[in-house]
Design an enzyme around this catalytic site. Structure first.
Site, PDB file in Angstrom:
ATOM      1  CB  CYS A 172      -1.046   0.233   1.206  1.00 61.52           C
ATOM      2  SG  CYS A 172      -2.106  -1.304   1.416  1.00 61.52           S
ATOM      3  NE  ARG A 212       4.707   1.641  -0.328  1.00 63.19           N
ATOM      4  CZ  ARG A 212       5.700   1.168   0.545  1.00 63.19           C
ATOM      5  NH1 ARG A 212       6.901   1.338   0.121  1.00 63.19           N
ATOM      6  NH2 ARG A 212       5.420   0.696   1.714  1.00 63.19           N
ATOM      7  CD1 TRP A 221      -0.668  -6.426  -3.303  1.00 62.39           C
ATOM      8  CD2 TRP A 221      -0.828  -6.968  -1.048  1.00 62.39           C
ATOM      9  NE1 TRP A 221      -0.430  -7.850  -3.071  1.00 62.39           N
ATOM     10  CE2 TRP A 221      -0.511  -8.231  -1.752  1.00 62.39           C
ATOM     11  CE3 TRP A 221      -0.807  -7.003   0.548  1.00 62.39           C
ATOM     12  CZ2 TRP A 221      -0.400  -9.489  -1.302  1.00 62.39           C
ATOM     13  CZ3 TRP A 221      -0.757  -8.371   1.052  1.00 62.39           C
ATOM     14  CH2 TRP A 221      -0.400  -9.436   0.029  1.00 62.39           C
ATOM     15  CG  ASN A 249       1.504   0.295   4.114  1.00 63.91           C
ATOM     16  OD1 ASN A 249       1.321  -0.793   4.090  1.00 63.91           O
ATOM     17  ND2 ASN A 249       2.871   1.039   4.123  1.00 63.91           N
ATOM     18  N   GLY A 250      -0.511  -1.299   6.627  1.00 63.95           N
ATOM     19  CA  GLY A 250       0.041  -2.124   7.364  1.00 63.95           C
ATOM     20  C   GLY A 250      -1.196  -2.984   7.717  1.00 63.95           C
ATOM     21  CD  GLU A 299      15.092 -14.520  -8.919  1.00 61.47           C
ATOM     22  OE1 GLU A 299      14.845 -15.005  -7.910  1.00 61.47           O
ATOM     23  OE2 GLU A 299      15.015 -13.348  -9.571  1.00 61.47           O
ATOM     24  CE  LYS A 355      12.283 -12.279 -10.912  1.00 57.70           C
ATOM     25  NZ  LYS A 355      12.716 -12.156  -9.659  1.00 57.70           N
ATOM     26  CD  GLU A 384       8.232 -12.270  -9.459  1.00 58.12           C
ATOM     27  OE1 GLU A 384       9.331 -12.093  -9.441  1.00 58.12           O
ATOM     28  OE2 GLU A 384       7.611 -11.416  -8.605  1.00 58.12           O
ATOM     29  CG  HIS A 431      15.336 -38.958  -5.488  1.00 59.15           C
ATOM     30  ND1 HIS A 431      15.439 -40.535  -5.224  1.00 59.15           N
ATOM     31  CD2 HIS A 431      16.374 -38.404  -5.734  1.00 59.15           C
ATOM     32  CE1 HIS A 431      16.768 -40.261  -5.127  1.00 59.15           C
ATOM     33  NE2 HIS A 431      17.535 -39.313  -5.581  1.00 59.15           N
ATOM     34  CE  LYS A 463      11.021  -3.788  -6.710  1.00 62.26           C
ATOM     35  NZ  LYS A 463      11.526  -5.028  -7.525  1.00 62.26           N
TER      36      LYS A 463
HETATM   37  O1  M6R Z   1      12.598  -6.071  -0.971  1.00 63.38           O
HETATM   38  P1  M6R Z   1      13.025  -7.347  -0.707  1.00 63.38           P
HETATM   39  O2  M6R Z   1      14.137  -7.924  -1.360  1.00 63.38           O
HETATM   40  O3  M6R Z   1      13.289  -7.831   0.902  1.00 63.38           O
HETATM   41  O4  M6R Z   1      11.973  -8.451  -1.169  1.00 63.38           O
HETATM   42  C1  M6R Z   1      11.941  -9.729  -1.010  1.00 63.38           C
HETATM   43  C2  M6R Z   1      10.749 -10.118  -1.900  1.00 63.38           C
HETATM   44  O5  M6R Z   1       9.692  -9.936  -1.805  1.00 63.38           O
HETATM   45  C3  M6R Z   1      11.211 -10.123  -3.484  1.00 63.38           C
HETATM   46  O6  M6R Z   1      12.545 -10.419  -3.490  1.00 63.38           O
HETATM   47  C4  M6R Z   1      10.297 -10.793  -4.587  1.00 63.38           C
HETATM   48  O7  M6R Z   1      10.412 -12.132  -4.376  1.00 63.38           O
HETATM   49  C5  M6R Z   1      10.620 -10.361  -5.843  1.00 63.38           C
HETATM   50  N1  M6R Z   1       9.924  -9.145  -6.014  1.00 63.38           N
HETATM   51  C6  M6R Z   1      10.399 -11.372  -6.783  1.00 63.38           C
HETATM   52  O8  M6R Z   1      10.769 -10.793  -8.140  1.00 63.38           O
END
Ligand code: M6R
Length: 600
Positions: free
Chosen positions: A2, A27, A73, A99-100, A477, A481, A484, A500, A595
């Site tokens: 948020c 956010r 969010w 926010n929170g 990773e 990517k 998401e 396995h 984000k």
């Molecule tokens: O800001 P941060 O690096 O702590 O965020 C952690 C994750 O939320 C972040 O890396 C998330 O997995 C990525 N946006 C994925 O691409």
């Protein structure tokens, strides 16, 4: 999660709020709203959806010189117009953005607000209702605000306006980020300095549980007990052009391309005039003092941590454990005698990581934060900080922060080895320079990866990535990517683990992307590729020069074996980008995500 913006000044506020919210959409972006106040009263506009939709709804003829805005969010209650912020008290006098997560939401609702019918499902609404109830009791808004803040448990960044007062925004925070921006004849409130850079670069930090009165001409900070606090402003060092897409169609593509210059900037920032590593001596000492490093992170930063473990253990011979922050909080392992906690976080605001930081500080353990935002919560609250120097990362899918994190971890590992008197043949700054050039050559070959993305991901519902050793970390990773942003069900597996169980999922045509950059496991991973191919998988091998075979789909130029993640991740990022693009997904703002994950 948020985003909050507030403005009080002499100009019309709508555009400041809407423009600020657009900058904060990273956010959260499932609903949004603004409230502006003028002599005619309060004007509220809320929508389900993005700021672009809000823009269409806002009445342009209403002029006002103060207001608050929010991009959401969802946590409590689905994304909807009713649940969108700002929320109002029963009489409509008080209006709030938040926010929170208010943890004692149910207690307050049931014990204090039982007679009030709530209009939304949010935890936020109880805050504004409580303020009204307390104001009815004390007939003093500042006191009602203070008493409310004292009662709240959980995380919050709050901005409140009173329809009977066009001169004040009441502000407070706990655990969630919020800044006050300072101007000449106006002041601002924002979750992130990026939102209000057009207006100012001077900001005041707010500390947890402080009460801040924001007027056009002054800002007053008080502790919860009413004692005034003096604080010097700071200058936000963000270049406004860094937060624009420029000619790029998406921030993600821009940020993938920015990776080579970011690595070069890291080399410069961590190099002294004799070309040696330049590092905060206190960080060096912390590494020397420890008997075990505990890396704490989430998502992509956790994946960088996995690579960091290899670098620190192999180069500096210090044992490292890597933990997912949200798991560590509730299942703390046995801690060594002299631990050093290393928090890796692009935003420096991730609530899961912060809850570990709070806990380990209570236990008296030292903490180092590696972050892209030096003034962030994780940075402020840790003993030491290393900066990533990656520039703002706007796309939800993290790219340049990941490679920057690995580069800084490599420097940290080598510095520790050197401080311990170990003789290494590995010159990290030189090797990072080579890696940066290779990354550049890869970003110049986008068509190849676009082609591969078409071939492998156009029609599929699922995809597998496999690797071993360092490559196993990179494929985790890679799969994050892809899933998401393209919503393809994807997983990254250790090549040897397939037999396995997971191999049962392989069907005719299942895409399997294999990464082979590590000499000691090159033959084994290729064996795993044969195993899935024999069961109908459509395989694609990305290898590195020296380990390549004729049938490989792409061969990466050579880089030092310990730094291969820096280059092997680039094709993976581009494959995910083009897969999402061809599927017409919203690359920069994928569904259900935000984000900065500031709720646990
Ligand atoms: O800001 P941060 O690096 O702590 O965020 C952690 C994750 O939320 C972040 O890396 C998330 O997995 C990525 N946006 C994925 O691409």
């Amino acid at each position: 999660m948020c985003g909050i913006v507030g403005y009080i000044g002499n100009n019309d506020t709508k555009e400041v709020l809407l423009d600020g919210l657009e900058k904060l959409e990273y956010r959260g972006y499932d609903s949004a709203g603004i409230a502006t106040l003028n002599a005619d009263g309060l004007h509220l506009s809320k929508v389900k959806g993005r700021i672009a939709t809000l823009r269409e709804k806002v009445n342009n003829s209403v002029q006002s010189t103060m207001g608050i805005g929010h991009t959401r969010w969802a946590t409590h209650g689905a994304p909807s117009e009713e649940n969108a912020h700002p929320h109002q008290s029963a009489s409509g006098r008080f209006t709030i953005v938040h926010n929170g997560v208010i943890e004692n939401f149910y207690e307050i609702r049931d014990e204090v607000l039982s007679g009030i019918s709530l209009k939304s499902e949010t935890d936020t609404e109880i805050v504004v209702q409580l303020i009204e109830v307390l104001n009815n009791k004390y007939n003093n808004v500042a006191e009602a605000f203070r008493q409310t803040i004292a009662l709240l448990k959980g995380s919050y960044a709050i901005a409140l306006i009173d329809a009977q007062d066009q001169d004040t925004i009441y502000v407070a925070k706990n655990k969630s980020p919020l800044l006050v921006g300072l101007g000449d004849g106006f002041n601002l409130v924002a979750s992130d300095a990026m939102a209000t850079l057009k207006q100012t670069d001077r900001y005041l930090e707010i500390h947890d549980k402080e009460i801040v009165i924001v007027n056009r001409d002054y800002v007053e900070i008080q502790k919860l007990d009413g004692i005034a606090v003096e604080r010097e402003p700071f200058t936000a060092e963000i270049d406004a052009t860094d937060i624009e897409k420029g000619t790029y169609p998406h921030f993600m593509l821009k940020e993938i391309d920015e990776q080579p210059p970011v690595i070069r900037r890291i080399i410069q920032e961590y190099q002294d005039e004799n070309d040696n590593i330049k590092l905060d001596p206190e960080v060096r000492q912390a590494l020397l003092n420890t008997d075990r490093v505990y890396i704490i992170a989430a998502g992509t930063s956790y994946h960088a941590g996995l690579v960091g473990k290899q670098l620190i253990e192999k180069l500096a011979n210090v044992p490292v454990e890597v933990h997912i922050a949200s798991e560590f909080s509730y299942n703390m392992p046995l801690i060594s005698e002299k631990p050093l906690f290393v928090f890796i976080s692009q935003s420096g605001e991730t609530a899961d990581s912060r809850s570990v930081l709070v806990r380990i500080k209570e236990l008296g353990h030292p903490a180092l934060t590696i972050t892209n935002v030096p003034g962030s919560t994780l940075s402020r609250e840790a003993n030491y900080t290393l900066h990533l120097h990656a520039g703002p990362e706007i796309a939800v899918a993290s790219t340049k922060a990941y490679t920057a994190q690995i580069a800084v971890l490599a420097i940290l590992a080598v510095d520790t080895a050197q401080a311990k008197g170990m003789n290494l043949s590995f010159d990290p700054l030189q090797e990072l320079g080579i890696a940066a050039s290779v990354m550049e050559s890869l970003t110049d070959q986008k068509e190849e990866f676009e082609q591969l993305a078409k071939e492998y991901f156009q029609e599929t519902r699922n995809a597998f990535y496999i690797g071993r050793g360092m490559d196993y970390f990179v494929v985790q990773e890679a799969s994050l990517k892809l899933k998401e942003i393209s919503y393809i069900q994807a997983e990254g597996f250790a090549g040897g683990e397939l037999k396995h169980g997971t191999i049962a999922l392989i069907e005719e045509g299942t895409p399997v992307i294999a990464l082979s950059t590590q000499e000691n496991v090159n033959y084994s991973i290729r064996g795993n590729v044969q195993e899935v191919a024999a069961r109908g998988a459509k395989t694609c091998v990305i290898s590195i020069k020296g380990l390549d075979q004729e049938t490989d789909a792409f061969v990466l130029p050579h880089v030092h074996e310990l730094l291969t993640p820096l280059v092997s991740v680039v094709p993976m990022q581009l494959l995910a980008y083009y897969a999402a693009l061809h599927r017409e997904c919203d690359v920069d703002k994928p569904r259900n995500l935000a984000k900065s994950v500031t709720v646990e």
